[in-house]
Design a protein around this motif. Structure first.
Motif, PDB file in Angstrom:
ATOM      1  N   LEU A   6      -3.997 -14.273  11.020  1.00  0.00           N
ATOM      2  CA  LEU A   6      -4.669 -15.312  10.247  1.00  0.00           C
ATOM      3  C   LEU A   6      -4.690 -16.637  11.007  1.00  0.00           C
ATOM      4  N   CYS A   7      -3.584 -16.950  11.653  1.00  0.00           N
ATOM      5  CA  CYS A   7      -3.509 -18.170  12.447  1.00  0.00           C
ATOM      6  C   CYS A   7      -4.503 -18.109  13.610  1.00  0.00           C
ATOM      7  N   LYS A   8      -4.619 -16.939  14.251  1.00  0.00           N
ATOM      8  CA  LYS A   8      -5.559 -16.770  15.364  1.00  0.00           C
ATOM      9  C   LYS A   8      -7.004 -16.899  14.878  1.00  0.00           C
ATOM     10  N   ILE A   9      -7.297 -16.345  13.707  1.00  0.00           N
ATOM     11  CA  ILE A   9      -8.643 -16.473  13.123  1.00  0.00           C
ATOM     12  C   ILE A   9      -8.950 -17.944  12.877  1.00  0.00           C
ATOM     13  N   LEU A  11      -7.519 -20.712  14.199  1.00  0.00           N
ATOM     14  CA  LEU A  11      -7.603 -21.489  15.438  1.00  0.00           C
ATOM     15  C   LEU A  11      -8.863 -21.148  16.233  1.00  0.00           C
ATOM     16  N   SER A  12      -9.264 -19.883  16.210  1.00  0.00           N
ATOM     17  CA  SER A  12     -10.475 -19.480  16.941  1.00  0.00           C
ATOM     18  C   SER A  12     -11.715 -20.112  16.334  1.00  0.00           C
ATOM     19  N   TYR A  15     -11.672 -23.907  16.930  1.00  0.00           N
ATOM     20  CA  TYR A  15     -12.068 -24.218  18.306  1.00  0.00           C
ATOM     21  C   TYR A  15     -13.582 -24.049  18.489  1.00  0.00           C
ATOM     22  N   LEU A  16     -14.105 -22.919  18.021  1.00  0.00           N
ATOM     23  CA  LEU A  16     -15.537 -22.672  18.169  1.00  0.00           C
ATOM     24  C   LEU A  16     -16.361 -23.724  17.439  1.00  0.00           C
ATOM     25  N   SER A  17     -15.949 -24.059  16.238  1.00  0.00           N
ATOM     26  CA  SER A  17     -16.686 -25.038  15.455  1.00  0.00           C
ATOM     27  C   SER A  17     -16.599 -26.433  16.076  1.00  0.00           C
ATOM     28  N   ALA A  18     -15.457 -26.754  16.646  1.00  0.00           N
ATOM     29  CA  ALA A  18     -15.269 -28.079  17.244  1.00  0.00           C
ATOM     30  C   ALA A  18     -16.144 -28.281  18.475  1.00  0.00           C
ATOM     31  N   PHE A  19     -16.453 -27.206  19.172  1.00  0.00           N
ATOM     32  CA  PHE A  19     -17.211 -27.331  20.423  1.00  0.00           C
ATOM     33  C   PHE A  19     -18.586 -26.677  20.371  1.00  0.00           C
ATOM     34  N   ALA A  84     -12.124 -22.390   6.691  1.00  0.00           N
ATOM     35  CA  ALA A  84     -11.426 -23.667   6.907  1.00  0.00           C
ATOM     36  C   ALA A  84     -11.575 -24.102   8.369  1.00  0.00           C
ATOM     37  N   GLY A  85     -11.386 -23.174   9.284  1.00  0.00           N
ATOM     38  CA  GLY A  85     -11.535 -23.489  10.703  1.00  0.00           C
ATOM     39  C   GLY A  85     -12.954 -23.907  11.054  1.00  0.00           C
TER      40      GLY A  85
END
Length: 188
Positions: A6-9, A11-12, A15-19, A84-85
């Motif tokens: 869940l943490c990897k989902i 964070l992934s 990261y993708l959304s941020a960039f 959320a990510g």
């Protein structure tokens, strides 16, 4: 549920959304690279199916993509982490930009940067089109090839609304499945 996964989902997708600049279709290629090519959690065909679902659903494709990938990987907790990510970076960025909007809209450096990013966004979208189109071509299914060509022609030359193209393609897929099952004698 595996908290590491869940943490990897989260964070992934964070990261993708941020960039990801240039709209939701750019994130499709990045989701594929992350979850298919790097993590190997989803296979290529399944990712294409998930993208088709995300594109067909109403709303932003970036969020829809996060929903279907999150659900596939970890059910409801996966959806919550992925969404959320995917939502946090644009929310923060748009909040900051709204405070400084008047300064940004007049700044030549910001305008030049945004114009330069258009080329990069175009390249990423072209990459998505190539990846998805090459998979259709590899299947050598005449109906899929026809649908792809007809969809392109309808959208590009005749400016047919994408909703009608998606509905027509979905209807063709349903009909093909019914015919295939009927020929095999299977029940629907």
């Amino acid at each position: 549920m595996n908290k590491k996964k869940l943490c990897k989902i989260f964070l992934s997708t964070l990261y993708l959304s941020a960039f990801t600049f240039g709209g939701g279709y750019v994130i499709v290629s990045l989701l594929k690279k992350k979850f298919v090519d790097e993590l190997h959690w989803i296979d290529q065909q399944e990712m294409l199916d998930l993208v088709a679902i995300a594109q067909s659903a109403p709303g932003a494709i970036a969020v829809n993509g996060a929903v279907v990938v999150g659900y596939k990987l970890a059910g409801i907790p996966g959806i919550l982490c992925a969404v959320a990510g995917a939502v946090i970076p644009p929310f923060v960025l748009l909040t900051v930009i709204s405070f400084f909007y008047n300064s940004f809209k007049e700044n030549l450096l910001i305008q030049a940067m945004l114009n330069g990013m258009k080329a990069g966004v175009g390249a990423v979208i072209l990459s998505v089109v190539y990846d998805m189109g090459s998979d259709v071509v590899k299947e050598k299914d005449p109906m899929l090839l026809f649908l792809m060509a007809a969809s392109f022609i309808a959208a590009y030359f005749y400016h047919v609304n994408v909703i009608f193209i998606i509905l027509a393609a979905a209807l063709a897929g349903i009909c093909k499945t019914i015919v295939r099952k009927f020929r095999r004698g299977a029940r629907l």
